[in-house]
Structure formats: structure tokens, C-alpha cells
Design an enzyme around this catalytic site. Structure first.
Site, PDB file in Angstrom:
ATOM      1  N   GLU A   1      13.596  -2.436  -4.245  1.00 42.83           N
ATOM      2  CA  GLU A   1      13.572  -3.894  -4.311  1.00 42.83           C
ATOM      3  C   GLU A   1      14.942  -4.528  -4.553  1.00 42.83           C
ATOM      4  OE1 GLU A   1       9.296  -2.815  -5.521  1.00 42.83           O
ATOM      5  OE2 GLU A   1      11.302  -1.942  -5.644  1.00 42.83           O
TER       6      GLU A   1
ATOM      7  N   GLU B   1       4.757   1.329  -7.520  1.00 40.21           N
ATOM      8  CA  GLU B   1       4.312   0.685  -8.756  1.00 40.21           C
ATOM      9  C   GLU B   1       2.804   0.828  -8.942  1.00 40.21           C
ATOM     10  OE1 GLU B   1       6.891  -2.923  -9.991  1.00 40.21           O
ATOM     11  OE2 GLU B   1       6.640  -3.079  -7.820  1.00 40.21           O
TER      12      GLU B   1
ATOM     13  N   ARG C   1       2.731   1.232   7.848  1.00 42.82           N
ATOM     14  CA  ARG C   1       2.814   2.128   6.689  1.00 42.82           C
ATOM     15  C   ARG C   1       2.131   1.525   5.467  1.00 42.82           C
ATOM     16  NH1 ARG C   1       8.211   5.528   6.303  1.00 42.82           N
ATOM     17  NH2 ARG C   1       6.742   7.250   6.418  1.00 42.82           N
TER      18      ARG C   1
END
Length: 245
Positions: free
Chosen positions: A128, A108, A21
Site C-alpha cells: 500500500e 490483512e 486475482r
């Protein structure tokens, strides 16, 4: 894992590791930084894409979580900074074309891009914290776009949001159907390429003025290194890798 193509005035940078991915390895982070720099030299705009059914799943946790003595946390943090903050550092427009999940560092990178187009089935998340890390670009910048409470919801829960919500929160420019996706990306790219390059560079320079802060990189490296040494954070990463989370 990064594929670079130049067509006319447009450089396309593709995360090309579909079997994972498009998760970023340590080497992939450096390749991405280099591809952005090359695009800034050779093109008037850079388009970011993902191969397969994902944009980018973020960092390859298996390849970076247990680096131990081989690579210091500060080295990883520096690679992350150079990659995640890269789109705002270069002077040409960077356009994220998102079809599929954009998680962690992938999200991000979308946030760091100057413009972003997504298909309606794209999803976005910052997981995260749940694995003992933190999203460095997001905590520094994403609140400017979506507000502090929305950023904290994203970063503390790790829950994904859909493309419509991401657009409503100011994280995307356009959300389109699958059949209109390539045309929407092309139209936006052609529009920014039509403007004089010096004017475009000046706009980016002032909008992205915070990118010039010489202390920002040092703060990120310090914070990342501190988290990397915390036993509770290391245990969370190990649970994630073992599939027990």
C-alpha cells in the site's frame, strides 16, 4: 464477487473474481462484510478461499483510487474497516485457506482471520505505501503477531514474503503441500466446530477485545481520509495505474 456456500456447519466465503486475482471493489468489500455476518448466523465456522490462482490481491486500485466526488474517502475507509476488521468482529471462528498470493487487503484479511492455513507457494505482501495508501488492519494488529520491526519492513518496503516466513513470523498456523491443503483446512475446521459454540464465542470475545474499541473506526477513517488528500499519494496511485511504477 463474493460467493457464499453453506455445507453443514461450515460457511465458505470465496473471493470469486479470478480474472482480477480476486481484487476487491467497493461493492465487494460490502459483500464480504455481509457474507461474514451471514456465516456468523448460519454456521459454526467460516472458511475464506480465493477462486483461481490467487487468494486475494487486495483492493482493486483502478476502481477505488479515483472515486473522487462519487465516493468520499471516509466512505471507502468505512467499507475497508468493516471488511478488514470483520473476521475478528464475528463470534464464530474464521479460517483463511490461502493458495496463491494474498496482497494488500487480502493479506490483512488473512491476518484478521482467527486461523490460517496456506500452501507452500502462497505469498504475502503489503504494497500500500508504495502507491500512496496504508494498510489499516496491518498497522493496528499485525505487529502483535510478528513484531513491530517485521511489520514495518512489510509495510514500508512492500516486499513479499513466502509462506514459510509468514508462518515463522506468527502469521499462519500451518503450511502444507498442495496435495494436503484441503485436508488440512478440513481438519482444522472440524476441530473448531467440535467445541461448544458459547465457549468458542467467549474465547474470541476476550482474545479480540480490542475489536470493541469504539474509537478505532473513527481513527482509521480520519487517517485514511488525510492520506487520500495528499498530492504525493495521489501521484503514486496514478503511477501505479499507468504502469509506470
Amino acid at each position: 464477487m463474493i460467493r457464499y456456500d453453506l455445507t453443514g456447519e461450515v460457511a465458505t466465503v470465496t473471493f470469486d473474481r479470478p480474472e482480477k486475482r480476486n481484487a476487491l471493489t467497493l461493492e465487494g468489500l460490502a459483500e464480504f462484510r455481509d457474507a461474514l455476518d451471514r456465516g456468523a448466523e448460519e454456521a459454526r465456522a467460516v472458511v475464506l478461499r480465493g477462486a483461481g490462482d490467487a487468494f486475494c490481491a487486495g483492493d482493486d486500485i483502478a476502481s477505488v483510487a479515483g472515486l473522487g466526488d462519487e465516493v468520499a474517502p471516509a466512505t471507502l475507509a468505512t467499507r475497508l474497516y468493516d471488511a478488514l476488521f470483520g473476521p475478528e468482529r464475528v463470534e464464530v471462528p474464521v479460517i483463511a485457506a490461502v493458495d496463491g498470493p494474498a496482497y494488500g487487503g487480502g493479506f490483512e484479511i488473512v491476518a484478521a482471520a482467527d486461523l490460517a492455513v496456506a500452501t507452500a507457494d502462497a505469498t504475502f505482501a503489503l504494497p500500500e505505501a508504495s502507491i500512496g495508501a496504508y494498510p489499516p488492519y496491518a498497522v493496528a494488529r499485525v505487529g502483535e503477531a510478528c513484531g513491530r520491526k517485521r511489520l514495518l519492513e512489510l509495510a514500508l518496503t512492500g516486499d513479499p514474503v513466502d509462506a514459510g516466513t509468514a508462518a515463522e513470523w506468527g502469521l499462519l498456523n500451518r503450511v502444507v503441500g498442495e496435495g494436503d491443503f484441503d485436508d488440512a483446512v478440513s481438519d482444522l475446521t472440524e476441530a473448531v466446530c467440535a467445541a461448544p459454540a458459547p465457549a468458542v464465542a467467549l474465547v474470541k470475545r476476550y482474545v479480540r477485545a480490542a475489536a470493541a474499541d469504539p474509537d478505532e473506526r473513527a481513527r482509521l477513517v480520519e487517517g485514511f481520509s488525510a492520506v487520500a488528500d495528499e498530492p504525493e499519494c495521489l501521484a503514486a496511485a496514478e503511477r501505479f495505474l499507468s504502469g509506470s511504477t
